[in-house]
Design an enzyme around this catalytic site. Sequence first.
Site, PDB file in Angstrom:
ATOM      1  N   LYS C 188      37.755  74.785  -9.535  1.00  0.00           N
ATOM      2  CA  LYS C 188      36.415  74.993  -9.846  1.00  0.00           C
ATOM      3  C   LYS C 188      35.546  75.030  -8.627  1.00  0.00           C
ATOM      4  O   LYS C 188      34.488  75.570  -8.573  1.00  0.00           O
ATOM      5  CB  LYS C 188      35.838  73.478 -10.525  1.00  0.00           C
ATOM      6  CG  LYS C 188      34.424  73.590 -11.017  1.00  0.00           C
ATOM      7  CD  LYS C 188      34.107  74.810 -11.749  1.00  0.00           C
ATOM      8  CE  LYS C 188      32.585  74.511 -12.388  1.00  0.00           C
ATOM      9  NZ  LYS C 188      31.585  73.985 -11.673  1.00  0.00           N
ATOM     10  N   GLU C 195      31.155  82.355  -7.196  1.00  0.00           N
ATOM     11  CA  GLU C 195      29.686  82.323  -7.858  1.00  0.00           C
ATOM     12  C   GLU C 195      28.550  82.501  -6.630  1.00  0.00           C
ATOM     13  O   GLU C 195      27.619  83.424  -6.913  1.00  0.00           O
ATOM     14  CB  GLU C 195      29.404  81.070  -8.645  1.00  0.00           C
ATOM     15  CG  GLU C 195      27.973  81.051  -9.387  1.00  0.00           C
ATOM     16  CD  GLU C 195      28.004  79.597  -9.779  1.00  0.00           C
ATOM     17  OE1 GLU C 195      28.655  78.995 -10.352  1.00  0.00           O
ATOM     18  OE2 GLU C 195      26.892  78.969  -9.551  1.00  0.00           O
TER      19      GLU C 195
END
Lengths: 339, 339, 339, 339
Positions: C188, C195
């Site tokens: 993550k 991102e």
Amino acid sequence: MQIGMIGLGRMGANMARRLIQGGHRCVVFDTSPMAVKQMTEEAAIGATSLADLVAKLEQPRAIWMMVPAAFVDQLITDLLPHLEPGDILVNGGNSYYVDTQRTARELAARKIHYIDCGTSGGVLGLERGYSLMIGGPDQAVKRLDPVFRTLAPGVGSIPATLGRDKLDGTAEQGYLHCGPSGAGHFVKMVHNGIEYGLMAAYAEGMNILKHANVGKDAHAADAETTPLRNPEAFQFDLNVRDIAEVWRRGSVVSSWLLDLTAAALTRDPTLATFEGRVSDSGEGRWTIKTAIDAGVPTPVLSTALYSRFNSRGEAEFADKLLSAMRFEFGGHIEKSAGK
Amino acid sequence: MQIGMIGLGRMGANMARRLIQGGHRCVVFDTSPMAVKQMTEEAAIGATSLADLVAKLEQPRAIWMMVPAAFVDQLITDLLPHLEPGDILVNGGNSYYVDTQRTARELAARKIHYIDCGTSGGVLGLERGYSLMIGGPDQAVKRLDPVFRTLAPGVGSIPATLGRDKLDGTAEQGYLHCGPSGAGHFVKMVHNGIEYGLMAAYAEGMNILKHANVGKDAHAADAETTPLRNPEAFQFDLNVRDIAEVWRRGSVVSSWLLDLTAAALTRDPTLATFEGRVSDSGEGRWTIKTAIDAGVPTPVLSTALYSRFNSRGEAEFADKLLSAMRFEFGGHIEKSAGK
Amino acid sequence: MQIGMIGLGRMGANMARRLIQGGHRCVVFDTSPMAVKQMTEEAAIGATSLADLVAKLEQPRAIWMMVPAAFVDQLITDLLPHLEPGDILVNGGNSYYVDTQRTARELAARKIHYIDCGTSGGVLGLERGYSLMIGGPDQAVKRLDPVFRTLAPGVGSIPATLGRDKLDGTAEQGYLHCGPSGAGHFVKMVHNGIEYGLMAAYAEGMNILKHANVGKDAHAADAETTPLRNPEAFQFDLNVRDIAEVWRRGSVVSSWLLDLTAAALTRDPTLATFEGRVSDSGEGRWTIKTAIDAGVPTPVLSTALYSRFNSRGEAEFADKLLSAMRFEFGGHIEKSAGK
Amino acid sequence: MQIGMIGLGRMGANMARRLIQGGHRCVVFDTSPMAVKQMTEEAAIGATSLADLVAKLEQPRAIWMMVPAAFVDQLITDLLPHLEPGDILVNGGNSYYVDTQRTARELAARKIHYIDCGTSGGVLGLERGYSLMIGGPDQAVKRLDPVFRTLAPGVGSIPATLGRDKLDGTAEQGYLHCGPSGAGHFVKMVHNGIEYGLMAAYAEGMNILKHANVGKDAHAADAETTPLRNPEAFQFDLNVRDIAEVWRRGSVVSSWLLDLTAAALTRDPTLATFEGRVSDSGEGRWTIKTAIDAGVPTPVLSTALYSRFNSRGEAEFADKLLSAMRFEFGGHIEKSAGK
């Protein structure tokens, strides 16, 4: 004064020499007996073991460690049984300042003074002196002032900074007590981070000069290759060796690293003896991690570090993935080297 | 020898002075009569117009232009009617080398010799001499050798590069004929590109030093703010002024730009008179565009340039868009300054 | 199955809703009684305290924590006295995976199973489902499979990856057991690092589009300003809102972040409600530090992170120093905004 | 309507197919007779030469060129003698928008309408449709509306952007008239610049995942190698193939490029068929040069471009110089690969 020196590599041996030339008495130790023997021939007192080195020093002792960061913890563990309250231990290498802060706390509990001394100067330091960035408790740092003063370059022939005459302190002598434990290694860490950035700036620029003749090559014209739009503008066969030399003379980019660049290019303008696999030894990494913790943007210093990772092939999987994506969306077949 | 100097700004005036001090005769012109008057009081021969300047020079003439790149084309257009075959025109400013190549071709058709001379040295050049990177036809460059030799620093007290004594050439004197027309401006362009990178490396590093005490601030603990994991490691109040000074003394990062950094921080360690809006004046941009054409990776030099764009607020729309995206996917509300 | 949910913010509340809609029984707690009350009206069982929540769950319990990383340690400390061997604790937030590894070891000593579950999906996850990256011991992860399956998007209408039908596993369902403790948060973390890079790529590109009309501005021509060489090439008034929309349709850059970009620009093409101060909340920083430890070059991801630091003014001292150096070597006076 | 298509490569052939499937009549030409023959078997009208193609089209003609940027100028030169006032020429490839502006001016003088149409969609465009970014004179663009509408994806199943229903225009259909000549290629150029950034973000992140097990390697401990401080934190053997797949499902980083990444890793998780030499074909370079002209900071997009240069070995001299400097100041001997 009297001082012990542990680690007689490129840096440690020359520092011992400079101290001896400055009138200090040096007891020296290295895991290589040859290195110790060499120094005893240059007026150092040799030690056969850490215990022997400690025994040969008067109390309260001052011991300077000049070893790679990876070996510092073990060395302190081995030294500790022999030390006594009031002794000073100097770490002159490039430890991570966070480790230094921890070690200082542990040693302080035993009343041993830990000084971190970032040391810059390279192999020329014997002659030029070393720039010293010092962290640690005031009294201990003050006690070692004669040692720092000898190792540092002194005012010498370097022009004074305008307005500096109104200021106190030792900075002009080339050594500085930067703050409490860790401050010396913190400043040295950032110093080396900057060094990476400076080196990359020169290297990138020189690489452009080297490519100033790409217009002379014939290039394939296909959808996979960007044609050189203006080959007539890339017809220069530049002499990078002489350019480095001329920049040393009065230009805004003159620096010691440029002096070294000129020296390397004078030795061999093609640098053929190098593969271009560039090591990094910790301080650059710590600098970036520190900057990120502090929220300070450091794109230039980071990119300089990554250039070194890249030079060692660490981008390989990323590059393969880029080619794989291009194949997936456009059917682009990779061009091999030389095609 | 005799030479005309057009443009008596920070650079041009000092170069005329250095030439006069070196025994040359200077005919000078500037759009500011005050600037011309000032120089005539320092033994220059003043001119009231371009025509007057040309008239006061013996044939074949040598005229040095020291004006911003944006004004060069117009100046040449204005000068051209007065010049004659065999005259030499030197562009000592920072023109884009592609323009220089074009102009050289146009002037060559009229038998006027165009020399591009990248000139580094800043406001201290009068005293230290200027580093000169020269492009242009051999005969014309050779004719001006006395001028270049006077402007350049000469060997002076700078230590020789090891092995340099076996090599010929003028590089050690501080001037170099780099190649045909454009080569001088090409090398100067890359020089300035490197300068941007060096400056950014120092600035980023100093900024880390400045933030070494962020652990002393209280920080909000919420999902929008990364908590400082180790505030105890950021408790240093570092004296950046003294650190810059100590690095000048024997350290690997010593350089002229570091000397200037130390000078600026000695003047005012808070740099309060500056807003931090950093100009760029062309060469950095040209360097990157040239590198891209040649396929040379220059991440450090590019990033240094972008830091300047950023400092002037040019990322504003991009930043707003980042906040807007964060709002869209996570409902994140922007934190204002000071919250 | 039955599960406890602690933290009813933007993410936690929607995840509880999705679980309830999927037939699971949720006991919920938040420090805000209002948030708990709201969820009880949507078929959740409310708890008045951590102890109450634990009491209302059958053994062996499963408790999902959905709170900011900064509060995780304290929450676990508060929960621990109430838990018993065999209970499962899920950390669905964005903790640093190194912390997760440490916590997992500590909880394992008490026979409590710690699962790290990186959760992506944003405010639209209620409807679309959440992408789940899971780390932790096999048995515990297997026990919670029904929960993960409900939270995840499932195969849905997303086209299958070619060749995927020959492979086993849950990845196509939108959840994945990545490895032992920490693996979920590791993946993550990198996800969020990517991102940042994707967001910056769009933001920079959109910023270029926004500036496609700079040729219409009059620019000062002086030595401090780079003249725009080709104003005729910068005369486009582009509609960034419509461009984002058209790229959503079949282009190589289509993505969910582009959908959000189009949404934000449709709301207000000028983004006037944003200042452009972009937060970062940890994962981007951890990604870079991890990459540096591993020696992996990440110039794009790092630069994206620094853009955020920059947007918050953290480069100020660096920028001032650049202007200060320019003043020292060239006498350049800073240009203020608007000049 | 009727349209000519020149260039039947990966893109052109599929576009002709999509047009034919959409009810248009296509006259096609390629330098490869095989490619033409193939298309005639799919209901296209084949042409044996440019002259033949032009002759087979009704006036005013519409001709779509789908060839690499390097061949556009010559193709237009060859076509021009056959064209007549009122004809439309579409450049569907990736020409530099500055060239497009120039060509448009030249053709306008002959009353031939030049349309630039940036075309994205890759090899899947036949099925999905192409995203079209169009520049050129209003009347000509309007005349070709049926062609653009067929090539574009149309609204399809892609969810509408909130608020888009109140807006006019064709953006939701997947094509957009962006502005006058050059605007289409400008927007496509920036589109591809963004694409480079997105690709690099994924590639860097995946590379970190790939290195998550570096703690399992034994590393040399010497002054030339940074020791991995925390090998216990790098013990993950991650399945990058499954991670790419799970991210496709509801995560913030989902995108078409991620779909392709998952496809490539499903084909072969080791990407062994690729060397990692990544081509770039112009638009990335033009994007950066344009950004620099406009003064727009684009560190992420630039760095992404440089990663490609790097992958092809273009940093070699720079890397050698870094090793050379390290040797000069510290006597550091380069470590060869594998040591």
